[in-house]
Design an enzyme around this catalytic site. Structure first.
Site, short mmCIF file in Angstrom:
data_model
loop_
_atom_site.label_atom_id
_atom_site.label_comp_id
_atom_site.label_asym_id
_atom_site.label_seq_id
_atom_site.Cartn_x
_atom_site.Cartn_y
_atom_site.Cartn_z
N SER A 63 11.87 1.88 -1.96
CA SER A 63 10.74 2.62 -2.53
C SER A 63 10.46 2.33 -4.00
O SER A 63 9.53 2.89 -4.56
CB SER A 63 10.94 4.12 -2.33
OG SER A 63 10.73 4.45 -0.98
N LYS A 66 6.94 1.50 -4.92
CA LYS A 66 5.87 2.45 -5.25
C LYS A 66 5.53 2.44 -6.74
O LYS A 66 4.50 3.00 -7.13
CB LYS A 66 6.28 3.84 -4.78
CG LYS A 66 6.24 3.94 -3.25
CD LYS A 66 7.00 5.12 -2.70
CE LYS A 66 6.98 5.05 -1.16
NZ LYS A 66 8.02 5.86 -0.55
N SER A 118 8.36 10.44 -3.13
CA SER A 118 8.39 9.15 -2.45
C SER A 118 7.71 9.19 -1.09
O SER A 118 8.18 8.59 -0.12
CB SER A 118 9.84 8.66 -2.29
OG SER A 118 9.89 7.27 -2.17
#
Length: 397
Positions: A63, A66, A118
């Site tokens: 993640s 992101k 997230s």
């Protein structure tokens, strides 16, 4: 009267030599290791990589993806626009902010859900809104990576889920991206937020999102950035902190002890590579009638000030740059490697009255002094948070 750049550098070198026998740190920074497969430590203002382990090796980043998703959305989206949750976004597996099918939320608010919790559903919805489709957004991600010199990166989705092959980045590339993103005030505000409340159209109460990034509480001066985990990527983390006006960022990939490693690396950077002002805007440049057009600061280890060199290059009087008031540039090198070029202007140039032209801008933080008490306090906080933390999901967070 302002001192010339040559005089400032000469004084820095002499002081370094005179104080060397009594210095409390070694002439060269000591070695440091982590539990990460790959790691990078960067000074945000200068972009200098201070530590790297497999820095240019492409790896899974979970993640941490992101970070790219957020900065593209901030730069190319409209923060007040409503983002509608499609069937694809609603059904996205993994960590989620539990958006409803057809729900609409301001892009600015959804970015908090993306970075604090997230949310993979948020990542997909944002990608479809900003890029027209997930595929269109992925194209923007890879174009941005190329423009930033992220030569060891390739993105295939906006969330970081282990979908297919080829979604990779390197520790140094993610450090570059983070340093770039932290210069954006919207991004900087989002990733430093510990708790965010957002209107919930489906219930009588607001969404309440607590940041998963425990570094914000574990490390003095921490102000970002993003956690990540998948079964294949393992634990990934990007953190940042600011002390005495210097901001550092750390990237670790596949690190089973990331909280502790980040605290050690951040402290290492602040201790051994303090940010130093090389030239200030308006300083007279020795041997010329001109002055520096902006302030330039750079992190230097003990003794490196003596290795700084500079040379002045003139601008062609027939060039556009000359007509725009630039008279030349002063180029700074460290160990014969160019590190920065600062424009030179006439002393009376109106450009000197404008706001800082530095590529980087930071608010000064309060001076920080580590004591034995704060050192053990940090260790205690880390132990307590680890003992009571909830294990991460098997999906990307």
């Amino acid at each position: 009267m302002k001192k010339s750049v040559g005089f400032i550098i000469l004084c820095s070198a002499l002081i370094s030599l005179l104080l060397a026998p009594w210095a409390q740190v070694e002439a060269a920074p000591p070695g440091i290791r982590t539990n990460a497969v790959g790691a990078s430590l960067i000074d945000v203002e200068s972009g200098r990589i201070l530590y790297s382990e497999k820095g240019d090796t492409p790896m899974r980043i979970a993640s941490l993806t992101k970070i790219m998703t957020a900065i593209i959305a901030i730069e190319q989206g409209k923060l007040n626009d409503k983002v509608k949750v499609s069937k694809t976004a609603f059904g996205k597996e993994g960590s989620s902010i539990y958006l409803k099918l057809g729900e609409e939320m301001r892009l600015h608010d959804m970015l908090y859900g993306l970075m604090l919790r997230s949310g993979n559903d948020a990542a997909t919805a944002i990608a479809e809104n900003v890029g027209g489709s997930v595929e269109g957004f992925v194209y923007l991600m890879n174009e941005k990576a190329r423009s930033l010199g992220m030569d060891h990166s390739h993105f295939t989705n906006p969330s970081g889920l282990d979908e297919g092959e080829g979604h990779r980045s390197s520790p140094n590339d993610m450090a570059k991206l983070t340093a770039y993103a932290l210069k954006n005030p919207v991004f900087k505000e989002i990733v430093s937020t510990k708790l965010k409340k957002v209107p919930n159209p489906n219930e009588a109460w607001d969404y309440s999102w607590l940041n998963k990034n425990k570094m914000l509480s574990l490390f003095e001066g921490a102000d970002g950035v993003k956690t990540g985990y998948t079964k294949l990527a393992k634990r990934c983390l990007v953190s940042s902190a600011t002390r005495n006006g210097q901001q550092l960022a750390v990237v670790t990939l596949n690190d089973g002890d990331d909280w502790a490693d980040h605290a050690r690396l951040l402290q290492y950077g602040f201790t051994y590579y303090p940010l130093q002002t090389i030239v200030s805007k308006g300083d007279a440049i020795e041997g010329t009638p001109w002055v520096a057009g902006r302030t330039f600061s750079y992190p230097l280890a003990e003794g490196e000030a003596a290795q700084l060199t500079h040379q002045v290059k003139l601008v062609d009087p027939s060039s556009t740059a000359y007509r725009l008031a630039e008279r030349g540039s002063i180029q700074f090198s460290l160990q014969q490697q160019l590190i920065q070029s600062v424009p030179l202007y006439d002393k009376a140039s109106p450009l000197l009255q404008a706001q800082s032209q530095s590529t980087f801008s930071f608010q000064e933080s309060k001076p920080y002094q580590e004591t034995l008490l704060t050192h053990y306090s940090l260790i205690c906080r880390m132990l307590i948070q680890e003992l009571f933390s909830i294990s991460r999901s098997e999906w990307a967070d």
